[in-house]
Design a protein around this motif. Structure first.
Motif, short mmCIF file in Angstrom:
data_model
loop_
_atom_site.label_atom_id
_atom_site.label_comp_id
_atom_site.label_asym_id
_atom_site.label_seq_id
_atom_site.Cartn_x
_atom_site.Cartn_y
_atom_site.Cartn_z
N PRO A 18 -34.00 -30.97 23.87
CA PRO A 18 -35.43 -31.16 23.59
C PRO A 18 -35.48 -31.95 22.33
CG PRO A 18 -35.01 -28.98 23.18
CD PRO A 18 -33.63 -29.40 23.75
N SER A 19 -36.69 -32.54 22.17
CA SER A 19 -36.92 -33.14 21.09
C SER A 19 -38.44 -32.28 20.47
CB SER A 19 -37.46 -34.63 21.25
OG SER A 19 -37.86 -35.04 19.90
N ILE A 20 -38.10 -31.90 19.37
CA ILE A 20 -38.96 -30.85 18.85
C ILE A 20 -39.55 -31.28 17.43
CG2 ILE A 20 -39.42 -28.34 18.03
CD1 ILE A 20 -37.18 -27.59 20.10
N ARG A 21 -40.72 -31.53 17.15
CA ARG A 21 -41.10 -31.64 15.87
C ARG A 21 -42.37 -30.60 15.55
NH1 ARG A 21 -40.17 -35.38 12.59
NH2 ARG A 21 -41.96 -35.82 11.05
N LEU A 22 -41.86 -29.97 14.29
CA LEU A 22 -42.66 -28.76 14.02
C LEU A 22 -43.48 -29.13 12.72
CD1 LEU A 22 -40.03 -26.05 14.08
CD2 LEU A 22 -42.13 -26.44 15.39
N ALA A 23 -44.60 -29.02 12.46
CA ALA A 23 -45.40 -28.89 11.38
C ALA A 23 -45.53 -27.75 10.57
CB ALA A 23 -46.85 -29.32 11.63
N LEU A 24 -45.05 -27.71 9.48
CA LEU A 24 -44.84 -26.43 8.52
C LEU A 24 -45.60 -26.41 7.48
CD1 LEU A 24 -41.04 -25.99 8.62
CD2 LEU A 24 -42.60 -24.97 10.29
N SER A 25 -46.43 -25.27 7.15
CA SER A 25 -46.82 -25.06 5.95
C SER A 25 -45.72 -23.97 5.29
CB SER A 25 -48.21 -24.32 6.04
OG SER A 25 -48.69 -23.89 4.64
N VAL A 26 -45.20 -24.27 3.92
CA VAL A 26 -44.24 -23.68 3.12
C VAL A 26 -44.86 -23.32 2.02
CG1 VAL A 26 -42.06 -24.06 2.17
CG2 VAL A 26 -42.46 -25.09 4.38
N ASP A 27 -44.53 -21.87 1.68
CA ASP A 27 -44.84 -21.38 0.44
C ASP A 27 -44.19 -22.22 -0.78
OD1 ASP A 27 -44.56 -19.75 -2.01
OD2 ASP A 27 -43.78 -17.92 -0.90
N VAL A 28 -45.19 -22.72 -1.57
CA VAL A 28 -45.01 -23.54 -2.71
C VAL A 28 -43.97 -22.97 -3.84
CG1 VAL A 28 -47.43 -24.51 -2.54
CG2 VAL A 28 -46.89 -22.55 -4.08
N ASP A 29 -43.60 -21.88 -3.85
CA ASP A 29 -42.72 -21.45 -4.61
C ASP A 29 -41.18 -21.41 -4.01
OD1 ASP A 29 -44.67 -20.27 -6.41
OD2 ASP A 29 -44.88 -18.41 -5.39
N LEU A 30 -41.16 -21.88 -3.00
CA LEU A 30 -39.92 -22.13 -2.51
C LEU A 30 -39.71 -23.63 -2.22
CD1 LEU A 30 -39.77 -19.53 0.31
CD2 LEU A 30 -38.60 -19.50 -2.15
N GLN A 77 -46.85 -25.01 13.86
CA GLN A 77 -47.43 -25.76 14.78
C GLN A 77 -46.22 -26.41 15.38
OE1 GLN A 77 -50.89 -27.73 14.09
NE2 GLN A 77 -52.28 -26.15 14.02
N ILE A 78 -46.20 -26.61 16.63
CA ILE A 78 -45.40 -27.71 17.37
C ILE A 78 -46.33 -28.82 17.73
CG2 ILE A 78 -44.10 -28.18 19.46
CD1 ILE A 78 -43.16 -25.32 19.44
#
Length: 129
Positions: A18-30, A77-78
């Protein structure tokens, strides 16, 4: 499934990615790149060819659940979830995978599909509010 007196055998399989694209919100400390790499590895490990049975679909919820288990992922989110290559589109939150069968008109054995995720199948973007 076969008619009585007719044997069906698997003559191979088609490996589908498959082709998967994820939108991520990531902890700013990482470091975002480290979190993305960890998400990519976790999903590829969980849904790689060695762990997937033939003819089993892949659900959006499975992908999201694994992504959200990674430390540093605040939300996901996908944005893209497709198979391409002439395969059916997403249906009710899942990608379908063909089972082995016999074409009743020609008697041709149709190969099974194996739907598996590799790390390079996954892309990322920033999840913005």
């Amino acid at each position: 499934v076969a008619f009585p007196g007719r044997q069906v055998r698997i003559v191979g399989f088609d490996l589908l990615h498959p082709s998967i694209r994820l939108a991520l919100s990531v902890d700013v400390d990482l470091v975002r790149a480290d979190v993305e790499a960890a998400v990519r590895k976790r999903i590829a490990d969980c849904f790689g060819a060695a762990r997937r049975p033939f003819a089993r679909g892949l659900h959006r919820s499975e992908i999201l659940a694994e992504a959200q288990m990674v430390e540093g992922v605040i939300a996901a989110q996908i944005r893209q979830f497709t198979l391409g290559s002439g395969q059916p589109p997403e249906s009710e939150g899942r990608l379908l995978c063909p089972a082995p069968s016999v074409d009743q008109a020609t008697g041709t054995v149709l190969r099974a599909g194996l739907l598996a995720v590799r790390g390079e199948d996954i892309g990322f973007e920033e999840l913005v509010p």
